[in-house]
Scaffold this active site. Sequence first.
Site, PDB file in Angstrom:
ATOM      1  N   MET A   8       0.907  -1.145   0.000  1.00  0.00           N
ATOM      2  CA  MET A   8       0.000   0.000   0.000  1.00  0.00           C
ATOM      3  C   MET A   8       0.949   1.198   0.000  1.00  0.00           C
ATOM      4  O   MET A   8       1.865   1.259   0.845  1.00  0.00           O
ATOM      5  CB  MET A   8      -0.859  -0.025   1.273  1.00  0.00           C
ATOM      6  CG  MET A   8      -1.784   1.148   1.428  1.00  0.00           C
ATOM      7  SD  MET A   8      -2.769   0.937   2.957  1.00  0.00           S
ATOM      8  CE  MET A   8      -3.727   2.453   2.896  1.00  0.00           C
ATOM      9  N   ALA A  10       1.042   4.251   0.903  1.00  0.00           N
ATOM     10  CA  ALA A  10       1.230   5.142   2.055  1.00  0.00           C
ATOM     11  C   ALA A  10       2.130   4.522   3.129  1.00  0.00           C
ATOM     12  O   ALA A  10       2.680   5.234   3.970  1.00  0.00           O
ATOM     13  CB  ALA A  10      -0.129   5.488   2.670  1.00  0.00           C
ATOM     14  N   SER A  11       2.295   3.207   3.104  1.00  0.00           N
ATOM     15  CA  SER A  11       3.054   2.522   4.159  1.00  0.00           C
ATOM     16  C   SER A  11       4.559   2.807   4.055  1.00  0.00           C
ATOM     17  O   SER A  11       5.177   2.531   3.019  1.00  0.00           O
ATOM     18  CB  SER A  11       2.801   1.005   4.047  1.00  0.00           C
ATOM     19  OG  SER A  11       3.866   0.281   4.609  1.00  0.00           O
ATOM     20  N   PRO A  12       5.182   3.321   5.131  1.00  0.00           N
ATOM     21  CA  PRO A  12       6.615   3.618   5.070  1.00  0.00           C
ATOM     22  C   PRO A  12       7.498   2.388   4.786  1.00  0.00           C
ATOM     23  O   PRO A  12       8.389   2.474   3.935  1.00  0.00           O
ATOM     24  CB  PRO A  12       6.936   4.224   6.442  1.00  0.00           C
ATOM     25  CG  PRO A  12       5.623   4.626   6.996  1.00  0.00           C
ATOM     26  CD  PRO A  12       4.573   3.765   6.400  1.00  0.00           C
ATOM     27  N   ARG A  15       7.403   1.656   1.238  1.00  0.00           N
ATOM     28  CA  ARG A  15       8.166   2.627   0.437  1.00  0.00           C
ATOM     29  C   ARG A  15       9.661   2.376   0.523  1.00  0.00           C
ATOM     30  O   ARG A  15      10.403   2.626  -0.429  1.00  0.00           O
ATOM     31  CB  ARG A  15       7.823   4.053   0.885  1.00  0.00           C
ATOM     32  CG  ARG A  15       6.509   4.525   0.316  1.00  0.00           C
ATOM     33  CD  ARG A  15       6.242   5.965   0.685  1.00  0.00           C
ATOM     34  NE  ARG A  15       5.413   6.094   1.857  1.00  0.00           N
ATOM     35  CZ  ARG A  15       5.743   6.742   2.961  1.00  0.00           C
ATOM     36  NH1 ARG A  15       6.924   7.332   3.054  1.00  0.00           N
ATOM     37  NH2 ARG A  15       4.913   6.810   3.975  1.00  0.00           N
TER      38      ARG A  15
END
Length: 218
Positions: A8, A10-12, A15
């Site tokens: 997903m 938005a998940s750090p 990323r």
Amino acid sequence: MALTLYKMDASPPVRAVYMVIEALKLPNVEYVETDLLADDHLKDDFLKINPQHTIPHLTDGNFQLSDSHAIITYLMNKYGKNSDLYPSDPQQRAMIDQKLHFDSGILYPALRENDEPIFFGTATSLKPEGVAKIRSAYDFTEKFLTGSQWLAGNKLTVADISCVATVSTLNELLHIDEAMYPNICAWINRCAEHEFYKNGNQPGLMEFRRLLKIYLAR
Ligand SMILES: N[C@@H](CCC(=O)N[C@@H](CS)C(=O)NCC(=O)O)C(=O)O
């Protein structure tokens, strides 16, 4: 190679893995959207491959692996053998691993303690204990960057990639004051100059910002 990443944006930690995939220029990675806010991670199919129900989760053929730090070092060991991002010298590697554990043990828990009650509960502000955890995480990071451009030695490594995904996200929760934390701000700017950050972190960070604004305004 048949890599699949459950993700997903938005998940750090997702990323952090994106940035490593970008830095290594790994082709043909398949992405499976796993929307935590829609409980995709709690569905039977996902629980079968990752009982801990976290993203990122990687499959490489029949091989299953969760945790961004384990995924990052697996990708480096398998696809980035001669890369300066994760050198094979035992002491250099140990310093990098130490900072990956710092992310896992200090930075990310400070983030999760603060954002979980917002996204999965009803909180619309940070608690003082949560703020103290973030400040302590910033204090350590600032010290690690004193006299050094990068977190583990004099070159950019996966330690920077992993930690900057978390710290840039913490900054969305508690602004990093440049007067107090000049080393962190300069380090984020240095990381942000790289293509892997522009492609792998920035879009998801903006998505985190968008979601946070919506959840804080409920
Ligand atoms: N240490 C793990 C943390 C993974 C993690 O907690 N991811 C969050 C999203 S940012 C998640 O999947 N949360 C859902 C859950 O724990 O049920 C990593 O680095 O991958």
